[in-house]
Motif scaffolding. Structure first.
Motif, PDB file in Angstrom:
ATOM      1  N   GLY A  47      41.572  51.411  27.663  1.00  0.00           N
ATOM      2  CA  GLY A  47      41.920  50.040  27.342  1.00  0.00           C
ATOM      3  C   GLY A  47      41.615  49.667  25.909  1.00  0.00           C
ATOM      4  O   GLY A  47      41.093  50.463  25.121  1.00  0.00           O
ATOM      5  N   THR A  48      41.917  48.403  25.566  1.00  0.00           N
ATOM      6  CA  THR A  48      41.808  47.933  24.189  1.00  0.00           C
ATOM      7  C   THR A  48      40.514  47.188  23.911  1.00  0.00           C
ATOM      8  O   THR A  48      40.043  47.175  22.769  1.00  0.00           O
ATOM      9  N   GLU A  89      32.845  52.849  40.139  1.00  0.00           N
ATOM     10  CA  GLU A  89      33.781  53.577  40.989  1.00  0.00           C
ATOM     11  C   GLU A  89      35.014  52.740  41.294  1.00  0.00           C
ATOM     12  O   GLU A  89      36.125  53.257  41.398  1.00  0.00           O
ATOM     13  N   GLY A  90      34.826  51.426  41.412  1.00  0.00           N
ATOM     14  CA  GLY A  90      35.969  50.551  41.621  1.00  0.00           C
ATOM     15  C   GLY A  90      36.893  50.540  40.417  1.00  0.00           C
ATOM     16  O   GLY A  90      38.125  50.572  40.558  1.00  0.00           O
ATOM     17  N   GLN A  91      36.323  50.496  39.232  1.00  0.00           N
ATOM     18  CA  GLN A  91      37.135  50.553  38.018  1.00  0.00           C
ATOM     19  C   GLN A  91      37.907  51.878  37.953  1.00  0.00           C
ATOM     20  O   GLN A  91      39.074  51.910  37.536  1.00  0.00           O
ATOM     21  N   ALA A  97      43.816  56.668  36.380  1.00  0.00           N
ATOM     22  CA  ALA A  97      45.031  57.373  35.969  1.00  0.00           C
ATOM     23  C   ALA A  97      45.579  56.848  34.644  1.00  0.00           C
ATOM     24  O   ALA A  97      46.013  57.616  33.791  1.00  0.00           O
ATOM     25  N   HIS A  98      45.556  55.530  34.448  1.00  0.00           N
ATOM     26  CA  HIS A  98      46.046  54.924  33.193  1.00  0.00           C
ATOM     27  C   HIS A  98      45.576  53.473  33.151  1.00  0.00           C
ATOM     28  O   HIS A  98      45.243  52.885  34.190  1.00  0.00           O
ATOM     29  N   PRO A  99      45.534  52.862  31.967  1.00  0.00           N
ATOM     30  CA  PRO A  99      44.992  51.507  31.849  1.00  0.00           C
ATOM     31  C   PRO A  99      46.011  50.381  32.021  1.00  0.00           C
ATOM     32  O   PRO A  99      45.627  49.213  32.060  1.00  0.00           O
ATOM     33  N   ASP A 100      47.297  50.709  32.114  1.00  0.00           N
ATOM     34  CA  ASP A 100      48.335  49.667  32.143  1.00  0.00           C
ATOM     35  C   ASP A 100      48.652  49.232  33.565  1.00  0.00           C
ATOM     36  O   ASP A 100      49.816  49.231  33.998  1.00  0.00           O
ATOM     37  N   VAL A 101      47.612  48.861  34.286  1.00  0.00           N
ATOM     38  CA  VAL A 101      47.760  48.480  35.692  1.00  0.00           C
ATOM     39  C   VAL A 101      48.032  46.983  35.786  1.00  0.00           C
ATOM     40  O   VAL A 101      47.306  46.167  35.213  1.00  0.00           O
ATOM     41  N   ARG A 102      49.070  46.621  36.507  1.00  0.00           N
ATOM     42  CA  ARG A 102      49.448  45.219  36.672  1.00  0.00           C
ATOM     43  C   ARG A 102      48.619  44.599  37.791  1.00  0.00           C
ATOM     44  O   ARG A 102      48.699  45.035  38.948  1.00  0.00           O
ATOM     45  N   ILE A 103      47.838  43.577  37.434  1.00  0.00           N
ATOM     46  CA  ILE A 103      46.919  42.951  38.387  1.00  0.00           C
ATOM     47  C   ILE A 103      47.265  41.475  38.522  1.00  0.00           C
ATOM     48  O   ILE A 103      47.284  40.743  37.532  1.00  0.00           O
ATOM     49  N   ALA A 104      47.535  41.034  39.748  1.00  0.00           N
ATOM     50  CA  ALA A 104      47.700  39.611  40.051  1.00  0.00           C
ATOM     51  C   ALA A 104      46.385  39.104  40.645  1.00  0.00           C
ATOM     52  O   ALA A 104      45.501  39.891  40.992  1.00  0.00           O
ATOM     53  N   ALA A 105      46.252  37.796  40.769  1.00  0.00           N
ATOM     54  CA  ALA A 105      44.999  37.255  41.297  1.00  0.00           C
ATOM     55  C   ALA A 105      45.191  35.865  41.870  1.00  0.00           C
ATOM     56  O   ALA A 105      46.055  35.095  41.435  1.00  0.00           O
ATOM     57  N   ALA A 106      44.343  35.543  42.860  1.00  0.00           N
ATOM     58  CA  ALA A 106      44.234  34.193  43.419  1.00  0.00           C
ATOM     59  C   ALA A 106      42.746  33.957  43.667  1.00  0.00           C
ATOM     60  O   ALA A 106      42.183  34.456  44.635  1.00  0.00           O
TER      61      ALA A 106
END
Length: 373
Positions: A47-48, A89-91, A97-106
């Protein structure tokens, strides 16, 4: 900002996103390629660990092309910052595999119920207004734990989330902010963390500022960034109309005093909002965190949102009949900016209460110290 592949693609599909209630797959892919999803992801996962200032600029730039795309991209970044609070471990599960994971949230308000189970919790619930949920690879949701009432944030794979098509808002229509449903999913301990940690920011030593900042320090400015870009685009669209010839007279629209006054006030309000957000972002990146800093940033973001809504109102009212077509770009931008400004994080009343409490308490302390001297 010069056009990029992402902004050009977002602009090309902006009207379709508004009509269809979702971002096109091409826009999702182009947006992911900008690196917004990895903006706050820890460097050890590729990541950045970026700044709030850089994020403000990038999101506002996308907002000039499509407010909905900017909103979803901004939230990918924000939710990556939150997910960095997961155990190691959750991270790894999210970003190994890669950092460009799309995460939504509520996350607000918490909903559902988490029942303790060996190694984790069983999670059930329904969460509304989950922006970008239809293209999310992971979804963060907040729920109270049954045994002690502690609210925790749980990371759930997108495949384990059912999406109910419920989003039919006036603006930000392309965000696809539908309802997420989780039906008795097991979430291991490594995929959750206390909500309180998100609110106060991570406290471990040697972490970058983006991970130690409390949620409310930069939340407002990030939410306002898409509206800044949208208002700038609205001004550009309106200015083309103002430079055109009036029907019948053949004279420029800006021969009208009302048009010149609208340009002057609206452009100043948009510039002022940009300056407020720039300052808030700089402070979020660098200034010592105090209650006064947090409420000051909340104030600046809420006031900036009001300035942007006022600016697009002026443009919309002064523009000609054709520029106010229901399916026109200015109308869409007007709807988008007002929808952003109505978000709870940017509502002036609660922000003003928090700011006044902090500012007046400081004034009272200063007065007491002066009398005691």
């Amino acid at each position: 900002m010069p056009p990029t592949t992402a902004t050009a693609t977002a602009a090309e599909h902006a009207q379709d996103a508004d009509r269809e209630g979702r971002l096109a797959p091409e826009v999702v892919a182009a947006l992911a390629a900008t690196g917004l999803a990895r903006h706050f992801v820890p460097r050890r996962w590729g990541g950045t660990e970026g700044t709030f200032t850089d994020l403000l600029h990038e999101v506002a730039g996308v907002g000039e092309a499509c407010t909905s795309a900017a909103w979803v991209g901004m939230l990918w970044a924000a939710h990556g910052r939150f997910a960095a609070l997961l155990p190691e471990e959750g991270q790894r599960r999210l970003w190994g595999a890669h950092p460009d994971v799309r995460i939504a949230a509520a996350l607000m308000p918490p909903s559902g119920r988490a029942e303790p189970a060996p190694g984790g919790c069983r999670l059930t619930g329904t969460w509304g207004c989950v922006s970008g949920v239809d293209s999310a690879e992971w979804v963060l949701v907040a729920a109270p734990v049954a045994d002690d009432g502690e609210t925790r944030v749980f990371a759930v794979p997108g495949a384990a989330v059912d999406v109910l098509d419920t989003w039919d808002a006036t603006g930000l229509r392309g965000t696809g902010s539908h309802t997420a449903v989780v039906r008795d999913a097991f979430v291991p301990h490594e995929l959750s963390f206390p909500m309180a940690e998100l609110m106060r920011g991570a406290g471990a030593p040697d972490l970058p500022r983006c991970h130690t900042a409390p949620a409310q320090l930069a939340g407002g400015l990030m939410f306002c960034a898409p509206a800044l870009g949208a208002a700038r685009r609205a001004l550009a669209v309106w200015s083309r109309w103002a430079a055109s010839k009036a029907p019948g007279s053949g004279r420029p629209q800006h021969d009208s005093a009302a048009v010149r006054e609208t340009l002057t006030v609206a452009s100043a309000h948009i510039d002022a909002a940009g300056l407020l957000l720039e300052r808030a972002a700089h402070r979020a990146d660098t200034a010592p965190v105090t209650p006064a800093l947090v409420t000051g940033n909340q104030r600046d973001a809420a006031v900036a949102a009001g300035l942007l809504a006022d600016a697009v109102d002026r443009l919309f009212r002064t523009g000609g009949a054709h520029i106010r077509d229901a399916s026109g770009e200015l109308t869409r931008l007007w709807r988008d900016v007002h929808t952003v400004a109505s978000h709870g994080v940017l509502r002036l009343e609660p922000v003003a209460a928090a700011y006044a409490s902090t500012a007046l308490a400081a004034a009272d302390r200063a007065s007491t110290a002066s009398r005691s001297a």
